[in-house]
Design a protein around this motif. Structure first.
Motif, PDB file in Angstrom:
ATOM      1  N   LEU A 193       0.829  -1.206   0.000  1.00  0.00           N
ATOM      2  CA  LEU A 193       0.000   0.000   0.000  1.00  0.00           C
ATOM      3  C   LEU A 193       0.866   1.261   0.000  1.00  0.00           C
ATOM      4  O   LEU A 193       0.505   2.280  -0.600  1.00  0.00           O
ATOM      5  CB  LEU A 193      -0.925  -0.002   1.218  1.00  0.00           C
ATOM      6  CG  LEU A 193      -2.083  -1.008   1.190  1.00  0.00           C
ATOM      7  CD1 LEU A 193      -2.779  -1.062   2.547  1.00  0.00           C
ATOM      8  CD2 LEU A 193      -3.085  -0.665   0.092  1.00  0.00           C
ATOM      9  N   SER A 216       1.853   1.520  -7.048  1.00  0.00           N
ATOM     10  CA  SER A 216       0.915   2.428  -7.707  1.00  0.00           C
ATOM     11  C   SER A 216      -0.508   1.901  -7.538  1.00  0.00           C
ATOM     12  O   SER A 216      -0.740   0.690  -7.513  1.00  0.00           O
ATOM     13  CB  SER A 216       1.254   2.511  -9.199  1.00  0.00           C
ATOM     14  OG  SER A 216       0.178   3.029  -9.934  1.00  0.00           O
ATOM     15  N   ARG A 217      -1.457   2.817  -7.403  1.00  0.00           N
ATOM     16  CA  ARG A 217      -2.849   2.409  -7.218  1.00  0.00           C
ATOM     17  C   ARG A 217      -3.361   1.616  -8.415  1.00  0.00           C
ATOM     18  O   ARG A 217      -4.318   0.858  -8.304  1.00  0.00           O
ATOM     19  CB  ARG A 217      -3.733   3.642  -7.010  1.00  0.00           C
ATOM     20  CG  ARG A 217      -3.555   4.315  -5.661  1.00  0.00           C
ATOM     21  CD  ARG A 217      -4.635   5.364  -5.444  1.00  0.00           C
ATOM     22  NE  ARG A 217      -5.958   4.785  -5.496  1.00  0.00           N
ATOM     23  CZ  ARG A 217      -6.566   4.192  -4.462  1.00  0.00           C
ATOM     24  NH1 ARG A 217      -5.932   4.091  -3.304  1.00  0.00           N
ATOM     25  NH2 ARG A 217      -7.784   3.729  -4.591  1.00  0.00           N
ATOM     26  N   TYR A 253      -9.574   0.149   0.968  1.00  0.00           N
ATOM     27  CA  TYR A 253      -8.564   0.899   0.204  1.00  0.00           C
ATOM     28  C   TYR A 253      -8.810   0.837  -1.306  1.00  0.00           C
ATOM     29  O   TYR A 253      -8.031   1.406  -2.078  1.00  0.00           O
ATOM     30  CB  TYR A 253      -7.158   0.367   0.523  1.00  0.00           C
ATOM     31  CG  TYR A 253      -6.673   0.796   1.888  1.00  0.00           C
ATOM     32  CD1 TYR A 253      -5.941   1.967   2.046  1.00  0.00           C
ATOM     33  CD2 TYR A 253      -6.978   0.043   3.017  1.00  0.00           C
ATOM     34  CE1 TYR A 253      -5.503   2.366   3.305  1.00  0.00           C
ATOM     35  CE2 TYR A 253      -6.544   0.427   4.274  1.00  0.00           C
ATOM     36  CZ  TYR A 253      -5.809   1.603   4.416  1.00  0.00           C
ATOM     37  OH  TYR A 253      -5.380   2.000   5.667  1.00  0.00           O
ATOM     38  N   ARG A 261      -8.419  -1.532  -3.465  1.00  0.00           N
ATOM     39  CA  ARG A 261      -7.241  -2.083  -4.130  1.00  0.00           C
ATOM     40  C   ARG A 261      -7.447  -3.570  -4.413  1.00  0.00           C
ATOM     41  O   ARG A 261      -8.081  -4.292  -3.627  1.00  0.00           O
ATOM     42  CB  ARG A 261      -5.986  -1.941  -3.244  1.00  0.00           C
ATOM     43  CG  ARG A 261      -5.591  -0.520  -2.955  1.00  0.00           C
ATOM     44  CD  ARG A 261      -5.154   0.226  -4.206  1.00  0.00           C
ATOM     45  NE  ARG A 261      -3.940  -0.330  -4.781  1.00  0.00           N
ATOM     46  CZ  ARG A 261      -2.707   0.055  -4.422  1.00  0.00           C
ATOM     47  NH1 ARG A 261      -2.541   1.000  -3.507  1.00  0.00           N
ATOM     48  NH2 ARG A 261      -1.650  -0.472  -5.014  1.00  0.00           N
TER      49      ARG A 261
END
Length: 652
Positions: free
Chosen positions: A594, A598-599, A626, A628
C-alpha cells in the motif's frame, strides 16, 4: 572445377568430382537417393570412394531416422567387398541410433566376413554398449584380443564412460591404466564421481588435472550444487578463469533445482552485467525462478526479451511463460499466451489446467479439458491431477468423482497415490469427512503422508480433533520431523479452546526438536523482492510499515472488523492475541505494498505457508476499504481479493 548443382534442376552430376561435390552439400535422404542414382548410371572411376562417402552422408544426416539408416544398409548390402571404413560407418550409424543393440549383430557379421576391426570399430561399439547397457565387458575383451593398446585414448575414454554408468570403481581402474589422457578423459572420470555423489574424489581429480577446461569447472560447480554445497559452488564459480554461457546456466539451473530462486536471479543479474546474452536454457530457468518467487515484473521483462529474440516460437519457452504468469497471479495473461501459441504440447495444456486450478477457476479448467478432448489429445496422469485440484479449489466434488472414474474407465489410466490424495482433498474441503475416510480405507495402495496429510486437513475443516489425533499418530510414524502436521493439530485444539492440548503438542514438538516453519511473505516492487517474517522489524521502511498497519487497524475497526483470535495457538488474553495477529507476515507485506505500489497495479504477495483465517478476513476488508486489488499466493492456491470478496469462495 566442380559446379554446385540444384537438385530441383533436371541436370544431374555425372563426373566423379561433381558427384563428390554433390555429396559434400547433401542435406536430405531424398538428395542422397538422387546421388545414388547418378553413381549407378555413370559408374565413375573410384566408385568405392563415392559409395563410402554416400554411406557416411546417409548415416550422418542432421535428423537421421530409421529410414535413412535402412537405406544406408541397402546401399551397404549391394557392395561386394566393403572396406573397414564402410563397416565402421555402419557401426557408428547403429551406435547412434534408437536401436544400438543392432550394432553388436552388425559387428558379428563383420567378423564372419573376415574383416579385422580397428580402434574406430571399438570406439563405436563401446558407445553402443553404453547406450544399450549390454555386452560391454565382452567388447572390452575383444579389443584386447585385437591388440588395441591402452595408449589409444579414444577407445579407453569410451570404455571409461561405459563402465562409469554401472561401476565407478572399474571406471577408475580403466582411467588409472591409461597412458595418455585428454581433457575429455579427465572430465569423464570427474563426471562419473559427481553423478554418484563422490564429490571429494572428483575434487581430488580436478585438482590433479593438468589442463582444466570450461567443462571441468562446470562439472564441479554442478556437482557441489547437487549436494547443496552452494558456498563451495559459488566460490569455484567466482574463481573460474572464463565464464561462458553454459557456465552461467549451470549455476542458475543448480540454484533452481535446489529451490533457491533468489540466488538464481542474483546470478542472472551478474550475467547481464557481464554482457552475456541469455539463451533458451537461461530464459526457461529464470522464468521458473520468477514463478517460484512470484516476481511478475522480472517475468514480464524476460517475456519481452523472448519476443525480441524470437524465442517465443519454442514450445518449451512458451510453456515456461504460461507457468510464470500462472504462478505470479496473472492467469488471464497465461491464457493469452496459450491461445497465441502456434503449436501446443500436452505440457502446454497441463500447465494451463494446473494454473486454473490454483486460481480456483474450476469451470475454466473443465472447459480446457473439454477442448482438449475435442482435439483428440490424450490426457495423462498430470492432466487429471490438475483437474482434480481444480475441483478441490472450486468445491466441485461431484465433478471430481466424474473425472476420477473417467480416467480409469475412459482413458485406461490407473489412479496413482496423487489422484487419491486429490480426491481426499476435494472431500475434505467440501466437508465430506466420512466419505474421505471411506476412500482412504478402500484404496488399493497404502496411504502415504500426502494422503494422510489431506485427511488431517479435512479433520481440521470438520474440527474433529479425535480423528485428527489418530491420523497424526500415523503421520508421525511416516514423517516424524514434519512440523506442519503438529501445527494442524494445534490449530484444531486452539479452535476448540483446548489450550492444555495445544501446550501438550508444543511440548511434544520441543522434545523432538521440531520447530514450526516461520511464516514468510514476499512482495515485488520495482524488480526487487522484499521479504517479511512475522513481527519483522528489519526492513528499511519498518517505521512507515508499522504506522500503516496502525492506520489499517483503525480503518477496519471502524467498519466492524474484529480479529479472529481463535487461530492464535497461545493461551493469551484477547488483546495480546489481536496484537499477535496484526503482525503476521502477509499483513506486513500488504502494508508495504500500500505504501509503495501504484494504485493502478495489484498488490501481489507470496506466502510460504497457508494463509490464516484472520488474515484472509482482514485482507478481504482491506481490498474494500482501500479500493485495491490484492493477489495472495499461499502454499495451496491463489486468493484474488477485490471489493471485499475473495476468489476462493472459502474453499481454501
Amino acid at each position: 572445377m566442380a559446379v554446385a548443382l540444384s537438385f530441383s534442376s533436371p541436370l544431374r552430376p555425372t563426373t566423379h568430382d561433381d558427384i563428390s561435390s554433390a555429396l559434400q552439400s547433401c542435406t536430405s535422404l531424398k538428395q542422397a537417393k538422387q546421388i545414388h542414382v547418378c553413381i549407378l548410371r555413370n559408374n565413375p572411376q573410384d566408385a568405392e570412394h563415392l559409395y563410402a562417402k554416400l554411406l557416411l552422408v546417409s548415416t550422418s544426416l542432421p535428423s537421421m531416422s530409421a529410414t535413412a539408416l535402412d537405406y544406408a544398409l541397402l546401399v551397404f548390402e549391394q557392395l561386394e567387398e566393403p572396406n573397414i571404413f564402410m563397416w565402421n560407418t555402419m557401426i557408428r550409424g547403429y551406435a547412434g541410433s534408437e536401436s544400438p543393440k543392432r550394432t553388436i549383430s552388425f559387428y558379428t557379421g563383420m567378423r564372419e566376413r573376415g574383416m579385422v576391426p580397428n580402434n574406430y570399430t571399438f570406439t563405436f561399439l563401446i558407445k553402443a554398449c553404453a547406450s544399450s547397457n549390454s555386452s560391454g565387458p565382452a567388447v572390452h575383451a575383444q579389443s584386447i584380443v585385437f591388440g588395441i593398446p591402452d595408449s589409444d585414448v579414444h577407445v579407453y575414454t569410451s570404455l571409461l564412460n561405459m563402465y562409469a554408468l554401472g561401476n565407478v570403481e572399474i571406471a577408475r581402474k580403466v582411467f588409472d591404466r591409461m597412458k595418455y589422457k585428454t581433457a575429455a578423459t579427465w572430465n569423464s572420470m570427474i563426471v562419473a564421481y559427481t553423478s554418484r555423489g563422490g564429490i571429494e574424489a572428483a575434487k581430488e581429480l580436478f585438482d590433479e588435472m593438468p589442463d582444466k577446461n570450461e567443462k571441468s569447472w562446470n562439472v564441479m560447480v554442478c556437482g557441489y550444487t547437487k549436494i547443496g554445497k552452494f558456498d563451495v559452488a559459488r566460490s569455484m564459480f567466482n574463481d573460474m578463469p572464463l565464464k561462458t554461457l553454459p557456465t552461467w546456466n549451470a549455476m542458475i539451473v543448480g540454484y533452481n533445482q535446489a529451490s533457491r530462486p533468489a540466488e538464481a536471479l542474483s546470478i542472472f543479474h551478474q550475467m547481464q552485467l557481464a554482457g552475456v546474452k541469455p539463451d533458451q536454457i537461461t530464459v526457461v530457468s529464470i522464468l521458473h525462478s520468477c514463478a517460484l518467487l512470484g516476481a511478475l515484473e522480472l517475468g514480464e521483462w524476460v517475456r519481452l526479451y523472448v519476443e525480441k529474440r524470437k524465442l517465443d516460437r519454442n514450445i518449451t519457452v512458451c510453456n515456461a511463460i504460461i507457468n510464470m504468469y500462472a504462478k505470479c497471479g496473472s492467469i488471464d495473461k497465461a491464457m493469452a499466451v496459450f491461445k497465441g501459441m502456434r503449436e501446443r504440447s500436452l505440457v502446454s495444456w497441463n500447465t494451463l489446467i494446473s494454473g486454473m486450478a490454483i486460481h480456483g477457476r474450476g469451470e475454466e479448467a473443465s472447459d480446457l479439458f473439454t477442448e482438449m478432448e475435442a482435439k483428440r489429445l490424450m490426457p495423462d496422469d498430470i492432466t487429471f491431477v490438475g483437474l482434480l485440484n481444480a475441483c478441490a479449489h472450486a468445491g466441485l466434488a461431484g465433478r471430481a468423482w466424474t473425472y476420477f472414474r473417467d480416467m480409469q474407465n475412459v482413458y485406461g489410466l490407473r489412479p496413482k497415490i496423487e489422484h487419491y490424495g486429490c480426491m481426499v482433498d476435494v472431500l475434505g474441503r467440501t466437508n465430506q469427512l466420512d466419505e474421505a475416510v471411506n476412500l482412504v480405507d478402500q484404496m488399493p495402495i497404502e496411504p502415504n503422508a500426502v494422503i494422510l496429510g489431506s485427511l488431517l486437513s479435512a479433520c481440521r475443516v470438520r474440527n474433529d480433533s479425535q480423528l485428527g489425533q489418530k491420523v497424526l499418530e500415523k503421520l508421525v510414524l511416516l514423517e516424524p520431523l514434519n512440523s506442519g502436521y503438529y501445527v494442524l493439530l494445534s490449530n484444531m485444539y486452539a479452535s476448540a479452546k483446548r489450550w492444555k492440548d495445544v501446550t501438550r503438542v508444543r511440548i511434544l514438538m520441543k522434545s523432538k526438536g521440531i520447530g514450526k516453519t516461520p511464516g514468510c511473505s514476499s512482495i515485488e516492487v520495482n524488480n526487487t523482492i522484499h521479504e517479511f517474517v512475522v513481527g519483522d522489524k528489519t526492513h528499511l521502511q519498518t517505521q512507515e510499515i508499522y504506522n500503516k498497519l496502525g492506520e489499517i487497524s483503525r480503518r477496519l475497526e471502524s467498519i466492524g472488523y474484529v480479529p479472529d483470535t481463535s487461530v492464535v495457538l497461545f493461551d493469551l488474553d484477547e488483546e495480546e492475541k489481536a496484537e499477535n495477529l496484526s503482525i503476521h507476515s502477509e499483513k506486513l507485506a500488504v502494508a508495504f505494498g500500500l505504501l509503495n505500489n501504484s494504485r493502478k497495479k495489484p498488490i501481489r504477495v507470496v506466502k510460504n505457508l497457508r494463509v490464516c483465517r484472520d488474515c484472509h478476513i482482514a485482507i478481504k476488508l482491506i481490498s474494500q476499504v482501500y479500493d485495491r486489488e490484492i493477489v495472495l499466493r499461499d502454499c495451496n492456491r491463489f486468493h484474488h481479493f477485490k471489493d471485499g470478496q475473495c476468489s476462493c469462495k472459502e474453499f481454501w
